[in-house]
Design a protein around this motif. Sequence first.
Motif, PDB file in Angstrom:
ATOM      1  N   GLN A  43      -2.876   9.251   5.428  1.00 54.37           N
ATOM      2  CA  GLN A  43      -3.875   8.464   4.749  1.00 54.37           C
ATOM      3  C   GLN A  43      -3.885   7.139   5.440  1.00 54.37           C
ATOM      4  OE1 GLN A  43      -3.998   8.719   0.692  1.00 54.37           O
ATOM      5  NE2 GLN A  43      -5.093   6.834   0.456  1.00 54.37           N
ATOM      6  N   LEU A  44      -2.813   6.491   5.702  1.00 48.77           N
ATOM      7  CA  LEU A  44      -2.723   5.012   6.324  1.00 48.77           C
ATOM      8  C   LEU A  44      -2.809   5.078   7.984  1.00 48.77           C
ATOM      9  CD1 LEU A  44      -0.280   3.184   3.926  1.00 48.77           C
ATOM     10  CD2 LEU A  44      -2.805   3.510   3.709  1.00 48.77           C
ATOM     11  N   GLN A  45      -2.788   6.248   8.553  1.00 57.42           N
ATOM     12  CA  GLN A  45      -2.587   6.408  10.031  1.00 57.42           C
ATOM     13  C   GLN A  45      -1.489   5.678  10.613  1.00 57.42           C
ATOM     14  OE1 GLN A  45      -5.227   8.377  11.851  1.00 57.42           O
ATOM     15  NE2 GLN A  45      -5.305   9.058   9.700  1.00 57.42           N
ATOM     16  N   ILE A  46      -0.406   5.803  10.115  1.00 56.62           N
ATOM     17  CA  ILE A  46       0.918   5.220  10.569  1.00 56.62           C
ATOM     18  C   ILE A  46       1.887   6.420  10.761  1.00 56.62           C
ATOM     19  CG2 ILE A  46       0.551   2.963   9.596  1.00 56.62           C
ATOM     20  CD1 ILE A  46       2.295   3.539   7.419  1.00 56.62           C
ATOM     21  N   ALA A  47       3.045   6.148  11.348  1.00 50.30           N
ATOM     22  CA  ALA A  47       3.927   7.212  11.508  1.00 50.30           C
ATOM     23  C   ALA A  47       4.759   7.376  10.103  1.00 50.30           C
ATOM     24  CB  ALA A  47       4.847   6.639  12.775  1.00 50.30           C
ATOM     25  N   PRO A  48       5.265   8.656   9.990  1.00 47.58           N
ATOM     26  CA  PRO A  48       6.235   8.812   8.792  1.00 47.58           C
ATOM     27  C   PRO A  48       7.544   7.602   8.799  1.00 47.58           C
ATOM     28  CG  PRO A  48       5.415  10.843   9.563  1.00 47.58           C
ATOM     29  CD  PRO A  48       5.074   9.663  10.608  1.00 47.58           C
ATOM     30  N   LYS A  49       8.026   7.533   9.744  1.00 47.63           N
ATOM     31  CA  LYS A  49       9.082   6.659  10.057  1.00 47.63           C
ATOM     32  C   LYS A  49       8.597   5.132   9.343  1.00 47.63           C
ATOM     33  CE  LYS A  49      12.568   9.154  11.325  1.00 47.63           C
ATOM     34  NZ  LYS A  49      13.730   9.385  10.756  1.00 47.63           N
ATOM     35  N   THR A  50       7.560   4.823  10.121  1.00 47.38           N
ATOM     36  CA  THR A  50       7.015   3.462   9.187  1.00 47.38           C
ATOM     37  C   THR A  50       6.896   3.583   7.933  1.00 47.38           C
ATOM     38  OG1 THR A  50       5.869   3.381  11.613  1.00 47.38           O
ATOM     39  CG2 THR A  50       5.150   1.894   9.633  1.00 47.38           C
ATOM     40  N   LEU A  74       9.045   1.775   2.461  1.00 44.33           N
ATOM     41  CA  LEU A  74       9.550   2.339   1.347  1.00 44.33           C
ATOM     42  C   LEU A  74      11.002   1.580   1.099  1.00 44.33           C
ATOM     43  CD1 LEU A  74       8.408   5.988   1.090  1.00 44.33           C
ATOM     44  CD2 LEU A  74       7.393   3.893  -0.390  1.00 44.33           C
ATOM     45  N   LEU A  75      11.860   1.621   2.240  1.00 41.10           N
ATOM     46  CA  LEU A  75      13.221   0.810   1.996  1.00 41.10           C
ATOM     47  C   LEU A  75      13.111  -0.464   1.779  1.00 41.10           C
ATOM     48  CD1 LEU A  75      15.994   1.255   2.229  1.00 41.10           C
ATOM     49  CD2 LEU A  75      15.864   0.928   4.738  1.00 41.10           C
ATOM     50  N   LYS A  76      12.029  -1.165   2.468  1.00 38.43           N
ATOM     51  CA  LYS A  76      11.790  -2.668   2.150  1.00 38.43           C
ATOM     52  C   LYS A  76      11.533  -2.953   0.570  1.00 38.43           C
ATOM     53  CE  LYS A  76       9.111  -6.569   3.659  1.00 38.43           C
ATOM     54  NZ  LYS A  76      10.273  -7.480   3.877  1.00 38.43           N
ATOM     55  N   TYR A 100       2.390  10.455  -3.816  1.00 43.19           N
ATOM     56  CA  TYR A 100       2.186  10.849  -2.388  1.00 43.19           C
ATOM     57  C   TYR A 100       3.509  10.981  -1.876  1.00 43.19           C
ATOM     58  CZ  TYR A 100      -2.897   9.987  -3.034  1.00 43.19           C
ATOM     59  OH  TYR A 100      -4.239   9.976  -3.576  1.00 43.19           O
ATOM     60  N   SER A 101       3.577  12.303  -0.839  1.00 41.03           N
ATOM     61  CA  SER A 101       4.647  12.263  -0.102  1.00 41.03           C
ATOM     62  C   SER A 101       4.595  11.561   1.195  1.00 41.03           C
ATOM     63  CB  SER A 101       4.691  13.639   0.387  1.00 41.03           C
ATOM     64  OG  SER A 101       3.643  13.866   1.415  1.00 41.03           O
ATOM     65  N   VAL A 102       5.946  11.398   1.846  1.00 44.85           N
ATOM     66  CA  VAL A 102       5.680  10.504   3.141  1.00 44.85           C
ATOM     67  C   VAL A 102       4.611  11.019   3.908  1.00 44.85           C
ATOM     68  CG1 VAL A 102       7.141   9.922   4.835  1.00 44.85           C
ATOM     69  CG2 VAL A 102       8.301   9.669   2.692  1.00 44.85           C
ATOM     70  N   ASN A 103       4.484  11.945   4.153  1.00 42.67           N
ATOM     71  CA  ASN A 103       3.581  12.347   5.368  1.00 42.67           C
ATOM     72  C   ASN A 103       2.318  12.287   4.778  1.00 42.67           C
ATOM     73  OD1 ASN A 103       5.674  13.514   6.913  1.00 42.67           O
ATOM     74  ND2 ASN A 103       5.730  15.513   6.110  1.00 42.67           N
ATOM     75  N   GLN A 149       0.924  -1.130  -0.174  1.00 41.71           N
ATOM     76  CA  GLN A 149       0.044   0.041   0.001  1.00 41.71           C
ATOM     77  C   GLN A 149       0.709   1.123   0.093  1.00 41.71           C
ATOM     78  OE1 GLN A 149      -2.599  -1.327   3.564  1.00 41.71           O
ATOM     79  NE2 GLN A 149      -4.136  -0.206   2.256  1.00 41.71           N
ATOM     80  N   VAL A 150       1.988   1.273   0.973  1.00 41.98           N
ATOM     81  CA  VAL A 150       2.739   2.499   0.890  1.00 41.98           C
ATOM     82  C   VAL A 150       3.545   2.609  -0.334  1.00 41.98           C
ATOM     83  CG1 VAL A 150       4.949   3.250   2.157  1.00 41.98           C
ATOM     84  CG2 VAL A 150       3.044   2.358   3.285  1.00 41.98           C
ATOM     85  N   TYR A 151       3.989   1.557  -0.764  1.00 45.45           N
ATOM     86  CA  TYR A 151       4.902   1.746  -2.243  1.00 45.45           C
ATOM     87  C   TYR A 151       3.930   2.278  -3.228  1.00 45.45           C
ATOM     88  CZ  TYR A 151       7.565   0.271  -6.305  1.00 45.45           C
ATOM     89  OH  TYR A 151       8.202   0.507  -7.622  1.00 45.45           O
ATOM     90  N   THR A 152       2.597   1.712  -3.564  1.00 52.47           N
ATOM     91  CA  THR A 152       1.821   2.057  -4.610  1.00 52.47           C
ATOM     92  C   THR A 152       1.400   3.588  -4.424  1.00 52.47           C
ATOM     93  OG1 THR A 152       0.902  -0.137  -4.624  1.00 52.47           O
ATOM     94  CG2 THR A 152      -0.524   1.550  -5.657  1.00 52.47           C
ATOM     95  N   LEU A 153       1.230   3.950  -3.003  1.00 57.74           N
ATOM     96  CA  LEU A 153       0.663   5.228  -2.968  1.00 57.74           C
ATOM     97  C   LEU A 153       1.932   6.371  -3.483  1.00 57.74           C
ATOM     98  CD1 LEU A 153      -1.181   5.193   0.533  1.00 57.74           C
ATOM     99  CD2 LEU A 153      -1.976   5.840  -1.851  1.00 57.74           C
TER     100      LEU A 153
END
Length: 198
Positions: free
Chosen positions: A159-166, A171-173, A151-154, A142-146
């Motif tokens: 949108q996904l209700q998670i921390a930017p570091k998460t 994305l790194l993974k 979409y920016s990290v923030n 989901q993160v990668y697709t967005l």
Amino acid sequence: MMKRYYQDEEDIGLFQRMQQDDSQAFEEIYYRYFLKLSNTAFKRLQDRAATEEIIQEFFVNLWLKRHRLPELKNPESYLQTLLRNSVIDWFRSQTRQDGFAAERMAQPDYQIANATEQQILYADLQRAYESTVGQLPDKCRQVYTLHQRGYSVNDIAEQLQIAPKTVESHLLKAHTTLRHLLKDYSAVTITLASLLMG
């Protein structure tokens, strides 16, 4: 795994650092945009060898011309414009080939064989890419697709209700997984590493 020094840096900041001869900023730009630009070029060219050549020259020239870059408000748009110009130049160079090559390419049997080969190459690349993305964990995918949609990290975090570091971790993974896929499609990493160490 290669250490990423500027993975939290905005694109504009990366380009400014690169203009100041920061090779690690350049590596981050390459890391972020290699896959996207390669896919864009391949879709237009339908030629894997040409794509590898163009993308290799693209990033090498970006580094060599770093001191002459304009002030950028939208780095990604600038990179896409540069790539489009590179693709146009490639097509122009093809029209300057000798008459025999042009005549040969015009023959129906050659067109069919060439088109079939390029379609197979592209289909293989596309299937491998989609398969790799599809195998990512749900949240990571989901993160990668967005992120691929711009979409920016923030924005993704909100949108996904998670921390930017998460978000960055996902994305790194995703990028690390995809890099394993790309290693069989281009030797550009070796060329760039040689340039930076030279």
